[in-house]
Scaffold this motif. Structure first.
Motif, PDB file in Angstrom:
ATOM      1  N   THR A  89      -2.000 -12.677  38.364  1.00 55.55           N
ATOM      2  CA  THR A  89      -3.214 -13.429  38.036  1.00 55.55           C
ATOM      3  C   THR A  89      -3.099 -14.912  38.356  1.00 55.55           C
ATOM      4  N   ASP A  90      -1.885 -15.461  38.465  1.00 53.33           N
ATOM      5  CA  ASP A  90      -1.742 -16.875  38.801  1.00 53.33           C
ATOM      6  C   ASP A  90      -1.566 -17.098  40.298  1.00 53.33           C
ATOM      7  N   ALA A  91      -1.782 -16.063  41.111  1.00 49.01           N
ATOM      8  CA  ALA A  91      -1.655 -16.203  42.565  1.00 49.01           C
ATOM      9  C   ALA A  91      -2.802 -17.046  43.109  1.00 49.01           C
ATOM     10  N   SER A  92      -2.532 -17.800  44.140  1.00 47.28           N
ATOM     11  CA  SER A  92      -3.548 -18.659  44.748  1.00 47.28           C
ATOM     12  C   SER A  92      -4.388 -17.887  45.758  1.00 47.28           C
ATOM     13  N   LYS A  93      -5.491 -18.494  46.173  1.00 49.36           N
ATOM     14  CA  LYS A  93      -6.343 -17.862  47.168  1.00 49.36           C
ATOM     15  C   LYS A  93      -5.592 -17.687  48.482  1.00 49.36           C
ATOM     16  N   GLU A  94      -4.781 -18.681  48.830  1.00 47.54           N
ATOM     17  CA  GLU A  94      -4.047 -18.607  50.091  1.00 47.54           C
ATOM     18  C   GLU A  94      -3.061 -17.444  50.106  1.00 47.54           C
ATOM     19  N   GLU A  95      -2.379 -17.199  48.988  1.00 47.82           N
ATOM     20  CA  GLU A  95      -1.427 -16.097  48.923  1.00 47.82           C
ATOM     21  C   GLU A  95      -2.135 -14.753  49.072  1.00 47.82           C
ATOM     22  N   THR A  96      -3.302 -14.608  48.419  1.00 47.41           N
ATOM     23  CA  THR A  96      -4.064 -13.359  48.538  1.00 47.41           C
ATOM     24  C   THR A  96      -4.557 -13.155  49.961  1.00 47.41           C
ATOM     25  N   GLU A  97      -5.059 -14.221  50.595  1.00 45.00           N
ATOM     26  CA  GLU A  97      -5.549 -14.106  51.962  1.00 45.00           C
ATOM     27  C   GLU A  97      -4.419 -13.767  52.936  1.00 45.00           C
ATOM     28  N   ALA A  98      -3.250 -14.361  52.722  1.00 44.91           N
ATOM     29  CA  ALA A  98      -2.121 -14.085  53.614  1.00 44.91           C
ATOM     30  C   ALA A  98      -1.696 -12.623  53.525  1.00 44.91           C
TER      31      ALA A  98
END
Length: 573
Positions: A89-98
């Motif tokens: 839940t603390d993951a950033s948008k960039e990490e999810t997109e990658a």
């Protein structure tokens, strides 16, 4: 047809004695002669014929359900499926997109011609009940080419299996699952173990143990549990005993903290007809510093100033992102998909029940429940069994009313198990599992197969009412009903046969048609032999019972000695 034969009994008796003129008539005459010979032999060995037939029925049914698997629905090849990810839940948008880009690249690197398109979406994912949103969620939807352009009949399902094996080494997501997207009501996961209790931390610990066992079970894939940690938060744990020394309770401390963080207004300002809340809160740098929060002081009921550190522990931590409840108790579920080519939901859940039995015994206060498709299948089978019993009772009631007998309806309904031989043989010849739709067709088949035996028994009763001998009445009725029974069954089978072949285009209707075709084919042949034997056994049993209970019947119906009452003298004295 059946109705035509009722109106042409005398005419058929006169015309059937004429010699056959055409080749087809000669073939029909030979079939009648052969059938009469077989029927007379069966009547002479009626007990053996009936016993052997129903033993065969029991063996076929037992073999079919021991060899074949029972599943909720048999479906065709999927047209689309999702690769769904749940990041921490603390993951950033960039990490999810990658991560989504990596998943999409692996799918395209397959070079599979059955992939029509892929769509990657960050910020939302599909669920059984709709959609969920969040920066830590995402999905890649894979569209399969149209059915006419696919490389094989099971190209979509093979693609799902191939894609599922791509992500065994992926690191990062808290949960990753490959799910087929199909129309219709939502369904549970093939494997869903619910762990219910009051202690949430203990539930999470047990869920990790169950998850390890699920991953070791052959045939499972993409196993995970639905427990998610929330984002970083400031956790203040009040020591009730130390707080009580100052006259404080956790509720009082909670109200003070809510005011300090601006959750409740300190006062209200009125401007005309409007009321404006006045909020007083700590600075952001203070709110994020546990040491400075611990040094804050609140006023106790006695008027003394008490520092937070004296009555509570302040620290940063992560609590549960979602607290789920099932039947008013906290629950953590372990979910998993399966490789449908290697196993099924029932087999995997049965293995898990055996493997988790020691864990359940060691935690008697925790409920372990097996839900998802396994639970839905069991509930559907129970309701289907109830529907079958109700259908049998209704058929028996109608037949008992028509025949004015308790035993003859059973003779008519004896044709129903005969159809199970053909149905079981069809199940064994098929490469697919036994689906719920096929069992629904089995319930519908019960109302179809009784038609032939119903008219056959009625014909025998009419022949006996005219004074014909019992065996001759049975043989004569069988010969008269042979052609109409075959014509009625053949037309029904021919009408449903094309539908039974449409396993890919109509996967929900084809199993039902197959059951009716298989069952009607065998029940038609056996009805012409077994039902006459059962009718003869029913008459034999009735005669034996009548002889055994004849003295009791005579005693019950004998009026006995007549009793003459003395006339009452009504003459006035």
């Amino acid at each position: 047809s059946h109705m035509a034969d009722f109106g042409k009994l005398s005419h058929r008796t006169n015309t059937e004695s004429a010699p056959p003129k055409t080749r087809l008539q000669r073939v029909g005459a030979r079939v009648l002669v052969f059938y009469e010979r077989v029927l007379r032999w069966s009547l002479q060995h009626r007990a053996r014929v009936v016993f052997g037939t129903y033993v065969l029925c029991g063996l076929m049914v037992a073999l079919a359900f021991s060899v074949k698997d029972v599943i909720l629905l048999t479906e065709g090849d999927p047209s689309m499926f999702d690769v769904r990810i749940h990041m921490p839940t603390d993951a950033s948008k960039e990490e999810t997109e990658a991560l989504l880009a990596e998943l999409d690249a692996r799918i395209m690197a397959l070079g599979n011609p059955d992939v029509e398109a892929t769509v990657a979406v960050r910020g939302m994912t599909r669920t059984d009940m709709g959609f969920s949103s969040g920066d830590h969620l995402g999905m890649v939807t894979v569209f399969v080419v149209p059915v006419t352009e696919r490389s094989s009949l099971h190209a979509g399902r093979d693609l799902v299996t191939q894609v599922s094996a791509l992500y065994d080494d992926v690191v990062g997501p808290a949960r990753l699952e490959v799910v087929e997207v199909r129309a219709g009501p939502p369904r549970g996961a093939p494997v869903a173990v619910r762990i219910r209790g009051e202690d949430h931390e203990r539930l999470v610990e047990l869920a990790e143990q169950v998850l390890a066992e699920v991953r070791l079970t052959p045939g499972t894939r993409n196993a995970s549990h639905d427990y998610e940690l929330g984002k970083q938060e400031l956790q203040i744990t009040v020591d009730e005993q130390r707080a009580a020394l100052h006259g404080l309770t956790p509720e009082i401390v909670s109200r003070w903290l809510r005011s300090a963080f601006g959750a409740t207004p300190a006062s209200t300002l009125r401007e005309g007809d409007d009321e404006i809340d006045i909020l007083v809160q700590l600075r952001e740098d203070v709110q994020e510093d546990p040491a400075r929060i611990a040094s804050l002081q609140l006023i106790a009921p006695s008027g003394d100033e008490v520092a937070i550190r004296e009555i509570a522990e302040v620290s940063h931590g992560r609590g549960p992102g979602v607290i789920r409840r099932y039947q008013q108790k906290r629950v953590v579920s372990v979910l998993s998909g399966i490789d449908e080519d290697a196993t099924n939901s029932g087999e995997v859940n049965s293995r898990l029940q055996k493997k988790l039995a020691p864990l359940e015994a060691a935690n008697p206060d925790i409920r372990f429940e097996y839900g998802g498709q396994f639970e839905e299948t069991q509930e559907s089978l129970d309701s289907l069994l109830q529907a079958f019993v109700v259908a049998m009772l209704l058929i028996y009631t109608i037949l008992a009313t028509q025949f004015q007998s308790f035993s003859q309806p059973l003779v008519v309904m004896a044709a129903i198990p005969l159809s199970f031989i053909g149905v079981s043989g069809g199940f064994l010849l098929s490469t697919n599992a036994i689906g719920l739709i096929a069992l629904v067709g089995l319930v519908g088949l019960t109302g179809i197969v009784v038609n032939d035996s119903l008219v056959l028994v009625d014909f025998v009763n009419k022949r006996r009412a005219r004074g014909m001998a019992l065996d001759e009445a049975i043989v004569e009725s069988g010969k008269l009903r042979l052609r109409p029974i075959f014509l009625t069954s053949i037309t029904t089978i021919a009408g449903l046969f094309p539908l039974s072949l449409a396993t890919e285009s109509l996967p929900h209707l084809a199993p039902m048609a197959q059951v009716i075709v298989y069952g009607l084919t065998f029940s038609t042949l056996l009805t012409l032999l077994v039902v006459p034997c059962l009718y003869r056994l029913d008459v034999d049993l009735a005669q034996r019972l009548s002889q055994r209970f004849a003295p009791l019947t005579r005693w019950a119906t004998d009026p006995g000695a007549a009793v003459v009452d003395e006339p009452i003298d009504t003459t006035a004295e």
